[in-house]
Design a protein around this motif. Sequence first.
Motif, PDB file in Angstrom:
ATOM      1  N   SER A  32       0.835  -1.205   0.000  1.00 35.17           N
ATOM      2  CA  SER A  32       0.000   0.000   0.000  1.00 35.17           C
ATOM      3  C   SER A  32       0.865   1.248   0.000  1.00 35.17           C
ATOM      4  CB  SER A  32      -0.927   0.022   1.225  1.00 35.17           C
ATOM      5  OG  SER A  32      -0.164   0.202   2.417  1.00 35.17           O
ATOM      6  N   GLN A  33       0.273   2.360  -0.459  1.00 38.77           N
ATOM      7  CA  GLN A  33       0.959   3.642  -0.363  1.00 38.77           C
ATOM      8  C   GLN A  33       1.227   3.988   1.100  1.00 38.77           C
ATOM      9  OE1 GLN A  33      -2.035   3.262  -2.164  1.00 38.77           O
ATOM     10  NE2 GLN A  33      -2.133   4.789  -3.805  1.00 38.77           N
ATOM     11  N   ALA A  34       0.240   3.700   1.951  1.00 37.33           N
ATOM     12  CA  ALA A  34       0.377   4.025   3.371  1.00 37.33           C
ATOM     13  C   ALA A  34       1.558   3.287   3.998  1.00 37.33           C
ATOM     14  CB  ALA A  34      -0.915   3.688   4.109  1.00 37.33           C
ATOM     15  N   GLY A  35       1.761   2.030   3.598  1.00 42.99           N
ATOM     16  CA  GLY A  35       2.877   1.266   4.127  1.00 42.99           C
ATOM     17  C   GLY A  35       4.217   1.863   3.734  1.00 42.99           C
ATOM     18  N   ALA A  36       4.316   2.288   2.469  1.00 38.72           N
ATOM     19  CA  ALA A  36       5.561   2.914   2.010  1.00 38.72           C
ATOM     20  C   ALA A  36       5.817   4.218   2.752  1.00 38.72           C
ATOM     21  CB  ALA A  36       5.497   3.155   0.502  1.00 38.72           C
ATOM     22  N   GLU A  37       4.760   4.999   2.951  1.00 43.66           N
ATOM     23  CA  GLU A  37       4.912   6.284   3.639  1.00 43.66           C
ATOM     24  C   GLU A  37       5.239   6.086   5.115  1.00 43.66           C
ATOM     25  OE1 GLU A  37       1.778   8.214   0.500  1.00 43.66           O
ATOM     26  OE2 GLU A  37       1.153   7.913   2.578  1.00 43.66           O
ATOM     27  N   ALA A  38       4.631   5.075   5.739  1.00 46.12           N
ATOM     28  CA  ALA A  38       4.924   4.790   7.142  1.00 46.12           C
ATOM     29  C   ALA A  38       6.382   4.390   7.324  1.00 46.12           C
ATOM     30  CB  ALA A  38       4.003   3.691   7.656  1.00 46.12           C
ATOM     31  N   ARG A 113      -4.888   8.199   2.982  1.00 50.40           N
ATOM     32  CA  ARG A 113      -6.033   8.361   2.074  1.00 50.40           C
ATOM     33  C   ARG A 113      -6.417   9.836   1.963  1.00 50.40           C
ATOM     34  NH1 ARG A 113     -10.517   7.278   3.263  1.00 50.40           N
ATOM     35  NH2 ARG A 113     -11.380   6.803   1.244  1.00 50.40           N
ATOM     36  N   ARG A 114      -6.487  10.523   3.099  1.00 56.01           N
ATOM     37  CA  ARG A 114      -6.860  11.945   3.072  1.00 56.01           C
ATOM     38  C   ARG A 114      -5.828  12.762   2.306  1.00 56.01           C
ATOM     39  NH1 ARG A 114      -7.136  11.387   8.974  1.00 56.01           N
ATOM     40  NH2 ARG A 114      -9.170  10.483   9.522  1.00 56.01           N
ATOM     41  N   ALA A 115      -4.544  12.487   2.563  1.00 57.00           N
ATOM     42  CA  ALA A 115      -3.479  13.245   1.905  1.00 57.00           C
ATOM     43  C   ALA A 115      -3.494  13.036   0.396  1.00 57.00           C
ATOM     44  CB  ALA A 115      -2.119  12.853   2.486  1.00 57.00           C
ATOM     45  N   HIS A 116      -3.687  11.800  -0.051  1.00 56.25           N
ATOM     46  CA  HIS A 116      -3.694  11.521  -1.488  1.00 56.25           C
ATOM     47  C   HIS A 116      -4.901  12.160  -2.167  1.00 56.25           C
ATOM     48  CE1 HIS A 116      -0.912   7.747  -1.241  1.00 56.25           C
ATOM     49  NE2 HIS A 116      -0.452   8.778  -0.573  1.00 56.25           N
ATOM     50  N   PHE A 117      -6.057  12.112  -1.501  1.00 50.27           N
ATOM     51  CA  PHE A 117      -7.239  12.747  -2.083  1.00 50.27           C
ATOM     52  C   PHE A 117      -7.034  14.260  -2.173  1.00 50.27           C
ATOM     53  CE2 PHE A 117     -11.548  14.598  -1.689  1.00 50.27           C
ATOM     54  CZ  PHE A 117     -12.139  13.998  -2.792  1.00 50.27           C
ATOM     55  N   ALA A 118      -6.475  14.847  -1.130  1.00 49.56           N
ATOM     56  CA  ALA A 118      -6.217  16.287  -1.151  1.00 49.56           C
ATOM     57  C   ALA A 118      -5.218  16.654  -2.247  1.00 49.56           C
ATOM     58  CB  ALA A 118      -5.680  16.731   0.214  1.00 49.56           C
ATOM     59  N   ARG A 119      -4.204  15.811  -2.445  1.00 51.78           N
ATOM     60  CA  ARG A 119      -3.213  16.105  -3.493  1.00 51.78           C
ATOM     61  C   ARG A 119      -3.877  16.099  -4.868  1.00 51.78           C
ATOM     62  NH1 ARG A 119       2.480  15.441  -4.484  1.00 51.78           N
ATOM     63  NH2 ARG A 119       2.800  16.730  -6.330  1.00 51.78           N
ATOM     64  N   ARG A 120      -4.830  15.171  -5.093  1.00 49.38           N
ATOM     65  CA  ARG A 120      -5.527  15.162  -6.377  1.00 49.38           C
ATOM     66  C   ARG A 120      -6.387  16.414  -6.544  1.00 49.38           C
ATOM     67  NH1 ARG A 120      -6.532   9.714  -4.955  1.00 49.38           N
ATOM     68  NH2 ARG A 120      -8.793  10.027  -4.895  1.00 49.38           N
ATOM     69  N   LEU A 121      -7.006  16.874  -5.448  1.00 53.45           N
ATOM     70  CA  LEU A 121      -7.788  18.106  -5.531  1.00 53.45           C
ATOM     71  C   LEU A 121      -6.888  19.306  -5.817  1.00 53.45           C
ATOM     72  CD1 LEU A 121     -10.377  17.779  -2.607  1.00 53.45           C
ATOM     73  CD2 LEU A 121     -10.734  17.337  -5.034  1.00 53.45           C
ATOM     74  N   LEU A 122      -5.694  19.328  -5.248  1.00 51.17           N
ATOM     75  CA  LEU A 122      -4.752  20.406  -5.547  1.00 51.17           C
ATOM     76  C   LEU A 122      -4.374  20.411  -7.024  1.00 51.17           C
ATOM     77  CD1 LEU A 122      -2.384  20.096  -2.443  1.00 51.17           C
ATOM     78  CD2 LEU A 122      -3.817  22.073  -2.990  1.00 51.17           C
ATOM     79  N   ASN A 145      -1.953  20.979   6.842  1.00 53.75           N
ATOM     80  CA  ASN A 145      -0.613  21.399   6.437  1.00 53.75           C
ATOM     81  C   ASN A 145       0.447  20.450   6.990  1.00 53.75           C
ATOM     82  OD1 ASN A 145      -1.285  23.714   4.931  1.00 53.75           O
ATOM     83  ND2 ASN A 145      -1.562  24.914   6.797  1.00 53.75           N
ATOM     84  N   ARG A 146       0.262  20.005   8.221  1.00 51.91           N
ATOM     85  CA  ARG A 146       1.248  19.115   8.842  1.00 51.91           C
ATOM     86  C   ARG A 146       1.314  17.769   8.126  1.00 51.91           C
ATOM     87  NH1 ARG A 146      -0.817  19.078  13.478  1.00 51.91           N
ATOM     88  NH2 ARG A 146      -1.820  17.027  13.478  1.00 51.91           N
ATOM     89  N   VAL A 147       0.152  17.174   7.839  1.00 51.36           N
ATOM     90  CA  VAL A 147       0.118  15.855   7.199  1.00 51.36           C
ATOM     91  C   VAL A 147       0.628  15.941   5.760  1.00 51.36           C
ATOM     92  CG1 VAL A 147      -1.412  14.018   6.395  1.00 51.36           C
ATOM     93  CG2 VAL A 147      -1.713  14.967   8.686  1.00 51.36           C
ATOM     94  N   MET A 148       0.214  16.965   5.025  1.00 52.43           N
ATOM     95  CA  MET A 148       0.667  17.095   3.635  1.00 52.43           C
ATOM     96  C   MET A 148       2.176  17.274   3.555  1.00 52.43           C
ATOM     97  SD  MET A 148      -2.019  16.633   1.813  1.00 52.43           S
ATOM     98  CE  MET A 148      -1.655  17.247   0.162  1.00 52.43           C
ATOM     99  N   THR A 149       2.733  18.080   4.465  1.00 54.92           N
ATOM    100  CA  THR A 149       4.181  18.291   4.465  1.00 54.92           C
ATOM    101  C   THR A 149       4.915  17.013   4.836  1.00 54.92           C
ATOM    102  OG1 THR A 149       3.878  20.626   5.033  1.00 54.92           O
ATOM    103  CG2 THR A 149       6.046  19.667   5.451  1.00 54.92           C
ATOM    104  N   ALA A 150       4.361  16.260   5.791  1.00 58.12           N
ATOM    105  CA  ALA A 150       4.994  15.008   6.188  1.00 58.12           C
ATOM    106  C   ALA A 150       4.916  13.963   5.079  1.00 58.12           C
ATOM    107  CB  ALA A 150       4.334  14.471   7.457  1.00 58.12           C
ATOM    108  N   THR A 151       3.808  13.940   4.339  1.00 53.48           N
ATOM    109  CA  THR A 151       3.606  12.927   3.300  1.00 53.48           C
ATOM    110  C   THR A 151       4.365  13.238   2.026  1.00 53.48           C
ATOM    111  OG1 THR A 151       1.388  12.467   4.186  1.00 53.48           O
ATOM    112  CG2 THR A 151       1.857  11.705   1.940  1.00 53.48           C
ATOM    113  N   PHE A 152       4.333  14.511   1.601  1.00 53.32           N
ATOM    114  CA  PHE A 152       4.893  14.880   0.290  1.00 53.32           C
ATOM    115  C   PHE A 152       6.145  15.749   0.382  1.00 53.32           C
ATOM    116  CE2 PHE A 152       0.289  14.194  -0.493  1.00 53.32           C
ATOM    117  CZ  PHE A 152       0.404  13.141  -1.382  1.00 53.32           C
TER     118      PHE A 152
END
Length: 341
Positions: A32-38, A113-122, A145-152
């Motif tokens: 999963s994407q989440a596993g790679a990010e974790a 999931r939230r971060a990826h959906f938000a990135r697509r909306l951006l 802002n905190r989650v997006m910066t940590a993820t991307f």
Amino acid sequence: MGAFQAVVTTGIYCLPPCPGRPLPSNVVSFTSQAGAEAAGFRACHRCRPYRAEARLTSTSELVCRAVDLIAEGALDVGNEAALAARLAVSERHLRRMFHDHVGATPDQLARSRRAHFARRLLDDTDLSITDIAFAAGFGSLRQFNRVMTATFRSAPHELRRRRRRADRLVADGGLTLRVPLTAPADGRLSHLARHAIRGIENATTTIYRRTVSVDGDPGVIEISAAEPTDARLITHLPRIEGLIHQVDRVRRFLGGRGWDAFEDGIRAIVADHVGAAAAPSVLGEIVTEYGAPIAGLRQFGLSHLFPTMAVLADFRGTGVDDECALAIRDYSRHPRPNLSR
């Protein structure tokens, strides 16, 4: 091999086939994407795995049920302990199963999931960053802002500046989005056109429209086939908060699930009594008689919401015999899950 491959020397994970060609000895696979990010990896800027459907597969029924509940927003209003209680297991056992099958905790999966959906909306929309935060299910702009910066590894305003020219979707009315799919939508749209219920659905082999209820308020969705890997979704909703759950619902709907479990049950009961061919017409009569009317949707060919459980609990028969009417009343008073599965 996992669906996502991370490169330990670059700290990046990709969705194969990616143009990059790392040495096999430097590659680690994740389910999963989440596993790679974790594990500390960030999404590749070239293949952009955040734009792909989260293709999580698991042999664990418990994990699959938990993922469905997370997709429906279980961790927006509760914590991992509450989720575990809904599944009748301990929090420790739930986290252990997620570690083994997902590579991330339930909370980490929900954040991903939230971060990826938000990135697509951006990428795809001109929504403000504040609107995107709440549409993706974040509780505050600071958390977003905190989650997006940590993820991307970049702030939301920086991510928006990087979007590609072809990403931005422009539509006259409604909010237009891409919905990643595992199979082309054409066949599903043809099926929906054959079984559409007058009043709540209007469908052809190329476009599907239906009324939806968002916390009791009406809205409309429009779905069309865009590319083999994507469907085009236009939403006309009363509010943008929690948009992520509506879009995930559309994705599962296009994958073969029903739109609503209660509606599925009523459809199955009517089809059992009058036959599959006659069912859409009979259901259309029921919708017209018992569904809440919605004004101003003539341009969509729509007019009502599907009747609620409370209304059909007193169903007295429209186009059906007494036995079918009794079955509808009984199901509305005591709905049984997966009746039509």
